[in-house]
Design an enzyme around this catalytic site. Structure first.
Site, PDB file in Angstrom:
ATOM      1  CG  HIS A  82      32.001  38.739  39.232  1.00 57.38           C
ATOM      2  ND1 HIS A  82      32.075  39.405  40.431  1.00 57.38           N
ATOM      3  CD2 HIS A  82      32.376  39.628  38.278  1.00 57.38           C
ATOM      4  CE1 HIS A  82      32.466  40.652  40.200  1.00 57.38           C
ATOM      5  NE2 HIS A  82      32.650  40.805  38.905  1.00 57.38           N
ATOM      6  CD  GLU A 112      36.391  40.940  36.766  1.00 59.33           C
ATOM      7  OE1 GLU A 112      36.140  41.934  36.084  1.00 59.33           O
ATOM      8  OE2 GLU A 112      35.567  40.426  37.535  1.00 59.33           O
ATOM      9  CB  SER A 150      39.094  49.903  38.731  1.00 56.30           C
ATOM     10  OG  SER A 150      38.462  49.757  39.985  1.00 56.30           O
ATOM     11  CD  GLU A 203      30.613  42.383  42.301  1.00 56.99           C
ATOM     12  OE1 GLU A 203      29.703  42.146  41.492  1.00 56.99           O
ATOM     13  OE2 GLU A 203      31.321  43.406  42.248  1.00 56.99           O
ATOM     14  CE  LYS A 214      30.524  44.649  38.833  1.00 57.47           C
ATOM     15  NZ  LYS A 214      31.535  44.858  39.821  1.00 57.47           N
ATOM     16  CG  ASN A 233      29.581  42.336  35.359  1.00 49.71           C
ATOM     17  OD1 ASN A 233      28.362  42.193  35.466  1.00 49.71           O
ATOM     18  ND2 ASN A 233      30.423  41.959  36.307  1.00 49.71           N
ATOM     19  N   GLY A 250      35.759  47.733  41.495  1.00 53.23           N
ATOM     20  CA  GLY A 250      34.954  48.811  42.084  1.00 53.23           C
ATOM     21  C   GLY A 250      35.718  49.746  43.009  1.00 53.23           C
TER      22      GLY A 250
HETATM   23  P1  PGA Z   1      34.425  47.418  37.927  1.00 50.78           P
HETATM   24  O1  PGA Z   1      33.851  45.906  37.906  1.00 50.78           O
HETATM   25  O2  PGA Z   1      34.857  47.731  36.516  1.00 50.78           O
HETATM   26  O3  PGA Z   1      33.287  48.245  38.382  1.00 50.78           O
HETATM   27  O4  PGA Z   1      35.585  47.419  38.859  1.00 50.78           O
HETATM   28  C1  PGA Z   1      34.451  44.915  37.142  1.00 50.78           C
HETATM   29  C2  PGA Z   1      33.777  43.592  37.397  1.00 50.78           C
HETATM   30  O5  PGA Z   1      33.402  43.324  38.540  1.00 50.78           O
HETATM   31  O6  PGA Z   1      33.598  42.783  36.458  1.00 50.78           O
END
Ligand code: PGA
Length: 241
Positions: free
Chosen positions: A94, A163, A202, A96, A8, A6, A169
């Protein structure tokens, strides 16, 4: 096992050359039977679909508008458009995007239309730190699944990605015992015993040795570490070592 990248809101045309190493690695290791899916920003899907042609790597979008048809929605794209330029998968729900106001009902509409278009859906669920601290994790996950998948009988094209919001993150990952329990809890909700469930939050080349031991885990959704081809390859390699 699935390894979903991903990206982003990162990535540009110049950076796509770094994926040659991933293409070589995946092609050489095809017999291991893992699936690599890149979900770059929509601006890169078409270029990547040419680059990944005749390779086992698939592409996915990161979100879509809920409308099945074209329409006057400035700045949006729908699942039909994503499919048209080469996407086979679609990340929905997601955190976000939930934080930007997407609720479970809207996500349900998006999932339904994505499925109708013929995309495989990577449906993200997860609790916030506050919810975790208040022992609400199970309830939150149950609700997200119940409303998000409401009215969807055939779930064979749905992949759940667990998640935890607080793990995205941050460099933090849940205790392995919690992860084992939660993946079991999520899988138990589905009649189909082969329902796929991924972990995300992460995931990196250092913690993958721990994360790969999660019972019955079907793969990983990787954010930051997937932007670096070497790290992403390392994650896959270590999963099998
Ligand atoms: P990250 O993001 O691996 O940077 O924590 C995972 C995600 O948001 O899918």
């Amino acid at each position: 096992m699935y390894f979903v990248a991903n990206w982003k809101m990162f990535g540009d045309l110049k950076g796509l050359n770094s994926l040659n190493n991933v293409i070589n690695f995946v092609t050489r290791n095809e017999r291991k039977n893992f699936k690599v899916v890149y979900c770059p920003p929509s601006t890169l899907i078409f270029s990547l679909s040419k680059k990944f042609k005749n390779t086992p790597i698939d592409l996915g979008g990161q979100n879509s508008h809920e409308s099945e048809n074209y329409g006057p929605y400035t700045g949006h794209i729908n699942s039909k458009m994503l499919k048209d330029i080469g996407a086979k998968y679609l990340i929905l729900g997601h955190s976000e995007n939930r934080q930007c106001g997407e609720n479970d009902k809207l996500i349900n509409l998006k999932i339904k239309n994505g499925l109708k278009t013929g995309l495989k859906i990577i449906f993200c669920i997860g609790e916030t730190l506050k919810e975790k601290k208040n022992n609400k994790t199970n309830q939150i996950l149950s609700n997200q699944i119940k409303i998000g998948l409401n009215g969807i009988k055939n779930k064979s094209n749905i992949i759940i990605a667990y998640e935890p919001v607080w793990a995205i993150g941050t460099g933090l990952i849940p205790e392995l015992s919690d992860l084992n329990n939660l993946i079991f809890f999520i899988k138990k909700k589905f009649k189909n015993k082969s329902q796929k469930v991924l972990y995300g939050g992460s995931v990196n080349e250092n913690n993958i040795n721990q994360l790969k031991t999660i019972n019955n885990i079907d793969g990983f959704l990787v954010g930051a570490a997937s932007q670096d081809a070497k790290k992403f390859i390392d994650i896959i390699k270590k999963t099998y070592n």
